[in-house]
Design an enzyme around this catalytic site. Structure first.
Site: not given
Ligand code: FAD
Length: 376
Positions: A156, A267, A338, A362-363
């Protein structure tokens, strides 16, 4: 078709650019190296009304367009990506309350976010619910005039500094994702616990923490929007949020591109500037093409939102394309420098670390492709 910004949007762009280039660029190194929360940057943005660019004037915002919001985030990110992430998340919370809340809720919380008095946190992701946000497990049990929230959120952004948490929780677990509602939890509510910030590879000034809700009780009036509409509120917020992430990526990419072009002119090797070698010049040309395409897609999505058009697919296209283009551009900037591209003496390595998260939050970009393909 007019590709220029309106006079008002251009003025906002110039104002943010001046502030960010003059003040934020210098601070960005320390913010990154010491994982410092950029308090002073946020204060200066708030003073210029730039934490509420897109929020209504009635609630303390600037009432500007999505286009103005997009260029604001771009200019902030060009100087300090951490500051832009903080700004985009707090705005997303303010926008959700402004769009879905009743008058009392809007008057209570939106001005605090618009003026920077409080920072917002968007609490959707959980240990078992990332891309599949609808499977979240946090519960919200109604008890008379109150709601008891129990569960854990992960990743979060802003949590450690937030006053206003927008929390998606299951009010009716038996209804699955249709049982999710959205609630505001204010800081200092008993049972709300925030972990120390995660150690991350980039965006170090933007603190991201696990948040625990341990018998957190809030009044039922803190429910935002209709019962059971929590997931839809979150997804609508992400439609605009993704334009913000695309804009952030553009800002980081622009900074990396500018650095690469200047270095290629300074450079010298084999008796001439490296930019005169076709291999380097063509790489810069590719970077420029991607940057332009990303900017056009991002501006199209912002324009569609400003016209009141549906823009879910176009926001996803802008987010996925711009972040991936920016990934390539920041990598290209390192190659153009480089050995110096690998050094902490220059900011190019930071740009490439900071950009990685934009492909995830955000997805993830896989999820953007899911949204785009479902729209076909
Ligand atoms: C720096 C940072 C800040 C964040 N801030 C917030 C925040 O403020 N609030 C909040 O709620 N969340 C936040 N997040 C969470 C973020 O939104 C999630 O990390 C993200 O949605 C992915 O979820 P996950 O990490 O559980 O990965 P997973 O869902 O476990 O995904 C793992 C892998 O599987 C792939 N995958 C999963 N399902 C599918 C599918 N159906 N088809 C194809 N590929 C798939 C994904 O693309 C990924 O490559 C943050 C994350 C980061 C890194």
């Amino acid at each position: 078709m007019d590709f220029r910004l309106s006079e008002e949007d251009a003025l906002i762009q110039e104002t943010v650019r001046d502030l960010a280039q003059e003040k934020f660029v210098k601070r960005a190194v320390e913010v990154d190296e010491k994982s410092l929360w950029p308090e002073q940057n946020l204060k200066e943005l708030a003073e210029l009304g730039l934490l509420g660019t897109i929020l209504d004037e009635k609630y303390g915002g600037a009432g500007a367009s999505t286009m103005a919001y997009s260029v604001t985030l771009e200019e902030i990110a060009r100087a300090c990506a951490s500051t832009s992430v903080i700004t985009s998340v707090t705005t997303m919370v303010g926008l959700a309350i402004q769009r879905e809340g009743n008058e009392e809720q809007k008057e209570k919380w939106v001005p605090k976010i618009a003026t920077g008095e409080e920072i917002g946190a968007f609490c959707l992701t959980e240990p078992g619910a990332g891309s599949d946000a609808g499977s979240l497990k946090t519960t919200a049990t109604v008890e008379g005039d109150s709601v008891r929230i129990n569960g854990q959120k992960l990743w979060i952004t802003n949590a450690a500094h937030s006053g206003i948490f927008l929390v998606m929780a299951k009010e009716n677990p038996e209804l699955g994702s249709r049982g999710i509602s959205a609630f505001v939890v204010e800081k200092d509510t008993p049972g709300l616990k925030i972990n120390a910030p995660e150690k991350k590879m980039g965006l170090n000034g933007s603190h991201t923490s696990a948040v625990y809700f341990d018998d957190v009780v809030v009044p039922i009036e803190n429910r935002i929007g209709e019962k059971g509409k929590g997931l839809s509120i979150a997804l609508k917020s992400l439609d605009t949020g993704r334009i913000g992430i695309a804009s952030q990526a553009l800002g980081i990419a622009q900074a990396a591109f500018d650095a690469a072009v200047s270095y290629s002119k300074e450079r010298e090797q084999f008796g001439k500037p490296i930019g005169e070698f076709q291999g380097v010049g063509f790489r810069l040309a590719d970077m420029r093409m991607k940057l332009d395409a990303a900017r056009l897609l991002t501006r199209r999505a912002a324009w569609m939102k400003d016209q009141g058009m549906r823009h879910t697919v176009e926001s996803s296209i802008a987010k996925a394309f711009s972040t991936e283009a920016a990934f390539d551009i920041t990598a290209g900037a390192i190659r153009t420098h480089g050995g110096m591209g690998f050094s902490k003496e220059l900011p190019v390595e930071r740009y490439h670390r900071d950009i990685q998260a934009t492909l995830i939050y955000e997805g993830t970009n896989d999820i953007q492709r899911l949204v785009i393909s479902r729209g076909l």
